[in-house]
Design a protein around this motif. Structure first.
Motif, PDB file in Angstrom:
ATOM      1  N   CYS A   1       3.166   6.103   8.349  1.00  0.00           N
ATOM      2  CA  CYS A   1       4.621   5.908   8.364  1.00  0.00           C
ATOM      3  C   CYS A   1       5.258   6.436   7.081  1.00  0.00           C
TER       4      CYS A   1
ATOM      5  N   CYS B   1       5.316   0.662  12.089  1.00  0.00           N
ATOM      6  CA  CYS B   1       4.491   0.672  13.303  1.00  0.00           C
ATOM      7  C   CYS B   1       3.783  -0.654  13.569  1.00  0.00           C
ATOM      8  N   ASP B   2       3.979  -1.629  12.665  1.00  0.00           N
ATOM      9  CA  ASP B   2       3.397  -2.972  12.807  1.00  0.00           C
ATOM     10  C   ASP B   2       1.881  -3.000  12.632  1.00  0.00           C
ATOM     11  N   MET B   3       1.306  -1.999  11.965  1.00  0.00           N
ATOM     12  CA  MET B   3      -0.114  -2.055  11.643  1.00  0.00           C
ATOM     13  C   MET B   3      -0.389  -3.280  10.768  1.00  0.00           C
ATOM     14  N   PRO B   4      -1.392  -4.102  11.094  1.00  0.00           N
ATOM     15  CA  PRO B   4      -1.623  -5.341  10.343  1.00  0.00           C
ATOM     16  C   PRO B   4      -1.889  -5.105   8.860  1.00  0.00           C
ATOM     17  N   ASP B   5      -1.381  -6.039   8.060  1.00  0.00           N
ATOM     18  CA  ASP B   5      -1.663  -6.094   6.618  1.00  0.00           C
ATOM     19  C   ASP B   5      -1.181  -4.860   5.856  1.00  0.00           C
ATOM     20  N   GLU B   6      -0.137  -4.234   6.338  1.00  0.00           N
ATOM     21  CA  GLU B   6       0.456  -3.087   5.651  1.00  0.00           C
ATOM     22  C   GLU B   6       1.949  -3.342   5.457  1.00  0.00           C
TER      23      GLU B   6
ATOM     24  N   GLY C   1       3.002  -7.017   9.265  1.00  0.00           N
ATOM     25  CA  GLY C   1       2.593  -5.705   9.732  1.00  0.00           C
ATOM     26  C   GLY C   1       3.451  -4.635   9.094  1.00  0.00           C
ATOM     27  N   CYS C   2       3.043  -3.401   9.248  1.00  0.00           N
ATOM     28  CA  CYS C   2       3.793  -2.259   8.721  1.00  0.00           C
ATOM     29  C   CYS C   2       5.217  -2.283   9.277  1.00  0.00           C
TER      30      CYS C   2
ATOM     31  N   CYS D   1       2.579   1.722   6.158  1.00  0.00           N
ATOM     32  CA  CYS D   1       1.264   2.354   6.202  1.00  0.00           C
ATOM     33  C   CYS D   1       1.345   3.830   5.806  1.00  0.00           C
ATOM     34  N   LYS D   2       0.190   4.435   5.607  1.00  0.00           N
ATOM     35  CA  LYS D   2       0.124   5.820   5.153  1.00  0.00           C
ATOM     36  C   LYS D   2       0.797   6.761   6.142  1.00  0.00           C
TER      37      LYS D   2
END
Length: 237
Positions: free
Chosen positions: A37, A26-31, A22-23, A34-35
């Motif tokens: 962050c 922020c733990d966004m999956p597959d990042e 995750g990011c 992320c944009k």
């Protein structure tokens, strides 16, 4: 050191096979980062930096929220995939400050991009010099824009220091660092110091004591410091 790096890389591979990453912020999956962050690193914080030619240093963002989480994940939890996204953050900070113009103003013939040193124990624990890829990317970026630039590990730390992000007065941090940061002339043996300036790269600025000690050490060696750059600065009370 090589074995530790191989083991770390193997651990990352196994982790990604078992569960997608995750990011870092922020733990966004597959990042990786992320944009949203990445955008959080675009709130430049300037601070007085006595002894530098510019008179100030800068950080890409305040050290809190997803910025803090991402840096800790990268720095202390071995997330080396963040090297490139955070190097991009540092490159963008260079452009925001129009560093190229400052270099031209100072008529520098050689600009060193110098990472702030880590203690030997920290390097051993991490299995790498985590600021190295960021400093190298900044140097490469400057070269692409016509600046004669070179990465140089010109500063070393001779004794262990406490964790960089902790509550401490500026005076106590300066006292603790006195004599700890040393200049390594071998890092620039092929250069002419009187035609050389430096930019110092760090991850987090707390009181600024480490940066000021780095500036003083290089200045004592005859290498003036143009400015200092960091990923984040801890919020001031």
């Amino acid at each position: 050191m090589k074995l530790r790096r191989r083991l770390a890389a193997t651990g990352v591979l196994l982790r990604d096979l078992m569960a997608p990453r995750g990011c870092a912020g922020c733990d966004m999956p597959d990042e990786i980062l992320c944009k949203a962050c990445t955008q959080a690193f675009s709130h430049t914080v300037e601070l007085d930096m006595p002894g530098t030619l510019a008179g100030y240093g800068a950080a890409a963002a305040p050290y809190h929220g997803v910025v803090r989480q991402a840096i800790l994940q990268w720095k202390d939890h071995g997330d080396q995939e963040c090297d490139m996204p955070l190097a991009y953050v540092m490159v963008r900070l260079v452009d925001t400050l129009r560093l190229h113009g400052l270099v031209q103003y100072a008529q520098c013939q050689q600009l060193l991009v110098v990472p702030a040193p880590s203690s030997p124990s920290s390097v051993h624990a991490r299995g790498r010099r985590h600021l190295e890829p960021l400093a190298m990317c900044v140097s490469d970026h400057l070269q692409r824009h016509g600046v004669t630039s070179q990465y140089a590990r010109a500063l070393t730390m001779r004794r262990q220091r406490r964790k960089a992000v902790q509550t401490a007065s500026a005076a106590s941090r300066i006292d603790r660092l006195a004599g700890a940061i040393r200049f390594d002339p071998a890092a620039i043996s092929a250069l002419e110091p009187r035609k050389t300036m430096a930019v110092i790269i760090d991850d987090i600025i707390t009181t600024g004591a480490t940066m000021r000690q780095c500036v003083q050490t290089l200045d004592d060696a005859g290498i003036p410091v143009l400015t200092t750059l960091a990923l984040a600065r801890t919020p001031r009370d």
